[in-house]
Design a protein around this motif. Structure first.
Motif, PDB file in Angstrom:
ATOM      1  N   ASN A 152      -0.679   8.729  -0.512  1.00 36.63           N
ATOM      2  CA  ASN A 152      -1.408   7.583  -1.133  1.00 36.63           C
ATOM      3  C   ASN A 152      -0.840   6.186  -0.572  1.00 36.63           C
ATOM      4  OD1 ASN A 152      -1.535   5.684  -3.497  1.00 36.63           O
ATOM      5  ND2 ASN A 152      -3.262   6.930  -3.765  1.00 36.63           N
ATOM      6  N   VAL A 153      -1.923   5.464  -0.090  1.00 33.00           N
ATOM      7  CA  VAL A 153      -1.286   4.033   0.407  1.00 33.00           C
ATOM      8  C   VAL A 153      -0.507   3.293  -0.481  1.00 33.00           C
ATOM      9  CG1 VAL A 153      -2.421   1.903   1.345  1.00 33.00           C
ATOM     10  CG2 VAL A 153      -3.242   3.939   2.261  1.00 33.00           C
ATOM     11  N   TYR A 154      -1.184   3.315  -1.866  1.00 37.42           N
ATOM     12  CA  TYR A 154      -0.335   2.408  -2.652  1.00 37.42           C
ATOM     13  C   TYR A 154       0.897   2.867  -3.072  1.00 37.42           C
ATOM     14  CZ  TYR A 154      -4.825  -0.213  -3.081  1.00 37.42           C
ATOM     15  OH  TYR A 154      -5.905  -0.828  -2.873  1.00 37.42           O
ATOM     16  N   ARG A 155       1.088   4.043  -3.368  1.00 40.01           N
ATOM     17  CA  ARG A 155       2.504   4.613  -3.674  1.00 40.01           C
ATOM     18  C   ARG A 155       3.370   4.590  -2.504  1.00 40.01           C
ATOM     19  NH1 ARG A 155      -0.613   9.117  -5.890  1.00 40.01           N
ATOM     20  NH2 ARG A 155      -1.067   8.816  -8.311  1.00 40.01           N
ATOM     21  N   ALA A 156       3.089   4.901  -1.273  1.00 41.30           N
ATOM     22  CA  ALA A 156       3.581   4.921  -0.036  1.00 41.30           C
ATOM     23  C   ALA A 156       4.255   3.441   0.206  1.00 41.30           C
ATOM     24  CB  ALA A 156       2.996   5.407   1.203  1.00 41.30           C
ATOM     25  N   SER A 157       3.228   2.313  -0.215  1.00 44.48           N
ATOM     26  CA  SER A 157       3.550   0.931   0.312  1.00 44.48           C
ATOM     27  C   SER A 157       4.539   0.291  -0.990  1.00 44.48           C
ATOM     28  CB  SER A 157       2.474   0.369   0.413  1.00 44.48           C
ATOM     29  OG  SER A 157       1.460   0.611   1.457  1.00 44.48           O
ATOM     30  N   LEU A 158       4.328   0.622  -2.014  1.00 45.56           N
ATOM     31  CA  LEU A 158       4.978  -0.035  -3.188  1.00 45.56           C
ATOM     32  C   LEU A 158       6.305   0.676  -3.821  1.00 45.56           C
ATOM     33  CD1 LEU A 158       1.709  -1.416  -4.664  1.00 45.56           C
ATOM     34  CD2 LEU A 158       2.923  -2.694  -3.472  1.00 45.56           C
ATOM     35  N   HIS A 159       6.330   1.887  -3.742  1.00 41.99           N
ATOM     36  CA  HIS A 159       7.336   2.765  -4.136  1.00 41.99           C
ATOM     37  C   HIS A 159       8.605   2.207  -3.385  1.00 41.99           C
ATOM     38  CE1 HIS A 159       9.969   5.726  -5.420  1.00 41.99           C
ATOM     39  NE2 HIS A 159       9.094   6.131  -6.656  1.00 41.99           N
ATOM     40  N   PRO A 160       9.856   2.107  -4.190  1.00 36.95           N
ATOM     41  CA  PRO A 160      11.159   1.567  -3.554  1.00 36.95           C
ATOM     42  C   PRO A 160      11.724   2.556  -2.666  1.00 36.95           C
ATOM     43  CG  PRO A 160      11.417   2.350  -5.987  1.00 36.95           C
ATOM     44  CD  PRO A 160       9.943   2.167  -5.703  1.00 36.95           C
ATOM     45  N   GLU A 161      11.012   3.947  -2.539  1.00 36.28           N
ATOM     46  CA  GLU A 161      11.597   4.830  -1.402  1.00 36.28           C
ATOM     47  C   GLU A 161      10.378   4.951  -0.431  1.00 36.28           C
ATOM     48  OE1 GLU A 161      14.703   6.391  -1.373  1.00 36.28           O
ATOM     49  OE2 GLU A 161      15.067   4.967  -3.268  1.00 36.28           O
ATOM     50  N   GLU A 172       4.188 -10.941  -0.899  1.00 39.12           N
ATOM     51  CA  GLU A 172       2.995 -11.347  -0.495  1.00 39.12           C
ATOM     52  C   GLU A 172       2.283 -10.005  -0.087  1.00 39.12           C
ATOM     53  OE1 GLU A 172       1.540 -14.362   2.695  1.00 39.12           O
ATOM     54  OE2 GLU A 172       3.258 -12.778   3.440  1.00 39.12           O
ATOM     55  N   TRP A 173       2.820  -9.033   0.308  1.00 36.46           N
ATOM     56  CA  TRP A 173       1.959  -7.721   0.636  1.00 36.46           C
ATOM     57  C   TRP A 173       1.705  -7.060  -0.698  1.00 36.46           C
ATOM     58  CZ3 TRP A 173      -0.975  -6.285   4.288  1.00 36.46           C
ATOM     59  CH2 TRP A 173      -1.210  -5.026   4.345  1.00 36.46           C
ATOM     60  N   LEU A 178      -2.330  -5.417  -4.528  1.00 34.21           N
ATOM     61  CA  LEU A 178      -2.624  -5.118  -5.854  1.00 34.21           C
ATOM     62  C   LEU A 178      -4.106  -5.648  -6.205  1.00 34.21           C
ATOM     63  CD1 LEU A 178       0.601  -5.670  -7.564  1.00 34.21           C
ATOM     64  CD2 LEU A 178      -0.658  -3.437  -7.579  1.00 34.21           C
ATOM     65  N   HIS A 179      -4.333  -6.849  -5.481  1.00 31.83           N
ATOM     66  CA  HIS A 179      -5.688  -7.531  -5.717  1.00 31.83           C
ATOM     67  C   HIS A 179      -6.584  -6.428  -5.234  1.00 31.83           C
ATOM     68  CE1 HIS A 179      -3.963 -11.062  -7.276  1.00 31.83           C
ATOM     69  NE2 HIS A 179      -3.388 -11.603  -5.955  1.00 31.83           N
ATOM     70  N   ASN A 180      -6.383  -5.680  -3.960  1.00 28.17           N
ATOM     71  CA  ASN A 180      -7.419  -4.781  -3.337  1.00 28.17           C
ATOM     72  C   ASN A 180      -7.661  -3.750  -4.338  1.00 28.17           C
ATOM     73  OD1 ASN A 180      -7.725  -6.314  -1.052  1.00 28.17           O
ATOM     74  ND2 ASN A 180      -6.529  -4.804   0.145  1.00 28.17           N
ATOM     75  N   LEU A 181      -6.533  -3.256  -4.802  1.00 31.30           N
ATOM     76  CA  LEU A 181      -7.001  -2.104  -5.932  1.00 31.30           C
ATOM     77  C   LEU A 181      -7.587  -2.491  -7.169  1.00 31.30           C
ATOM     78  CD1 LEU A 181      -5.985   0.493  -7.029  1.00 31.30           C
ATOM     79  CD2 LEU A 181      -3.867  -0.151  -7.678  1.00 31.30           C
ATOM     80  N   ALA A 212       5.078 -14.240  -8.057  1.00 26.96           N
ATOM     81  CA  ALA A 212       5.810 -14.960  -6.826  1.00 26.96           C
ATOM     82  C   ALA A 212       4.977 -15.236  -5.753  1.00 26.96           C
ATOM     83  CB  ALA A 212       7.048 -14.188  -6.586  1.00 26.96           C
ATOM     84  N   SER A 213       3.901 -14.395  -5.615  1.00 26.61           N
ATOM     85  CA  SER A 213       3.230 -14.720  -4.159  1.00 26.61           C
ATOM     86  C   SER A 213       2.043 -15.843  -4.390  1.00 26.61           C
ATOM     87  CB  SER A 213       2.528 -13.396  -3.790  1.00 26.61           C
ATOM     88  OG  SER A 213       1.506 -12.993  -4.824  1.00 26.61           O
ATOM     89  N   ARG A 214       1.922 -16.314  -5.548  1.00 34.03           N
ATOM     90  CA  ARG A 214       0.661 -17.252  -5.749  1.00 34.03           C
ATOM     91  C   ARG A 214       0.868 -18.266  -5.052  1.00 34.03           C
ATOM     92  NH1 ARG A 214       0.122 -15.617 -11.925  1.00 34.03           N
ATOM     93  NH2 ARG A 214      -1.409 -13.983 -11.591  1.00 34.03           N
ATOM     94  N   PRO A 215       0.197 -18.734  -4.012  1.00 31.07           N
ATOM     95  CA  PRO A 215       0.477 -20.069  -3.399  1.00 31.07           C
ATOM     96  C   PRO A 215       0.270 -21.361  -4.332  1.00 31.07           C
ATOM     97  CG  PRO A 215      -1.506 -19.341  -2.636  1.00 31.07           C
ATOM     98  CD  PRO A 215      -0.987 -18.341  -3.613  1.00 31.07           C
ATOM     99  N   GLU A 216       1.364 -22.262  -4.175  1.00 29.36           N
ATOM    100  CA  GLU A 216       1.258 -23.645  -5.136  1.00 29.36           C
ATOM    101  C   GLU A 216      -0.019 -24.245  -5.014  1.00 29.36           C
ATOM    102  OE1 GLU A 216       4.815 -25.433  -4.623  1.00 29.36           O
ATOM    103  OE2 GLU A 216       6.243 -23.915  -5.303  1.00 29.36           O
ATOM    104  N   SER A 217      -0.458 -24.226  -3.779  1.00 21.37           N
ATOM    105  CA  SER A 217      -1.650 -25.155  -3.472  1.00 21.37           C
ATOM    106  C   SER A 217      -3.140 -24.712  -4.139  1.00 21.37           C
ATOM    107  CB  SER A 217      -1.832 -25.306  -1.944  1.00 21.37           C
ATOM    108  OG  SER A 217      -2.188 -24.144  -1.386  1.00 21.37           O
TER     109      SER A 217
END
Length: 276
Positions: A152-161, A172-173, A178-181, A212-217
């Motif tokens: 699963n793309v989300y598990r594979a990308s976001l899990h610490p392992e 950022e990634w 998460l916005h896509n999900l 943390a990833s929200r751009p200040e601008s």
């Protein structure tokens, strides 16, 4: 000429009680008024009001017209029909069946032509149903349990392992994923995706990545790469998603192709060097 709103009363058609709230939920999810939806679908606002409150049972034609305007996924259109007492309109053929051989072959050719860049065919839950060799090499870097029973793309990308431990710009990634999900959840209303979101948000550092990833601008980021520090070097990749145009099959409606591309010349050289 459309049937009278009182045709098929709630008393004589209990299914009218069930489908009304479903349609109202889809309309509210799409932020449309009854007037807007009724005019776009070619029925009177009074008729739509009677449908939503269970006082009228819509015909299959009216139901499909409403679903089309609301961009309801084909699986859920069948659910609306079944709930109202009609037969499903859209077939669902698994990708492994003989009828789907031409589709599967086209997808496999597409993935093969994309080498040496990673490519995957994903289902509605972002599970990989087909991958090319480059994607399979990346999947080999994650813990085996994250590929079982399927990757699963989300598990594979976001899990610490998973790939998270190699991702240089994780905040950022992760926020991008998460916005896509969340968009997938809002588009489909699928509770399984809600559960997937709840699961990945519980992974270490994932929820914090959103803030943390929200751009200040406040300005949107035009292109978010995935930057990985791997044994073969640093890779910077961006992705595209492609779906089938006007599918008439539930399986095809739910498939998409994710293709990764090099975001810089060093990444392109590194990936091309891996090609036999």
């Amino acid at each position: 000429m459309h049937p009278s709103p009182l045709h098929g009363t709630a008393a004589s058609n209990p299914a009218a009680h069930a489908v009304g709230p479903l349609l109202r939920d889809w309309r509210q999810r799409r932020r449309l008024s009854q007037m807007e939806l009724a005019l776009d679908a070619g029925i009177s606002p009074r008729h739509l009001s009677f449908i939503e409150t269970g006082r009228s049972r819509p015909s299959p034609q009216v139901l499909l017209a409403l679903a089309e305007r609301l961009s309801v996924p084909l699986r859920e259109r069948n659910t609306l029909l079944l709930t109202t007492g009609y037969a499903p309109h859209y077939p669902e053929r698994p990708l492994e069946t003989a009828d789907m051989n031409p589709v599967r072959e086209h997808l496999q050719r597409l993935l093969a032509a994309h080498e040496p860049y990673p490519g995957l065919v994903l289902d509605r839950y972002w599970n990989a149903v087909l991958v090319n060799e480059a994607a399979r090499s990346l999947a080999g870097l994650i813990a085996p349990e994250l590929s079982a029973p399927t990757l699963n793309v989300y598990r594979a990308s976001l899990h610490p392992e998973g790939l998270a431990r190699f991702t240089v710009n994780f905040d950022e990634w992760a926020a991008h994923l998460l916005h896509n999900l969340r968009r997938s959840i809002e588009a489909s209303g699928d509770m399984a995706l809600v559960e997937l979101e709840r699961e990945v948000l519980a992974y270490p550092g994932v929820r914090a990545a959103l803030d943390a990833s929200r751009p200040e601008s406040g300005r949107p980021v035009l292109l978010v790469p995935c930057v990985l520090d791997l044994p073969l070097g640093r890779l910077s990749l961006f992705t595209t998603l492609t779906s089938f145009g006007t599918p008439r099959d539930v399986t095809l409606d739910e498939l998409c192709v994710e293709l990764f591309y090099p975001a810089d010349e060093p990444t392109e050289r590194a990936l091309r060097a891996l090609r036999p």
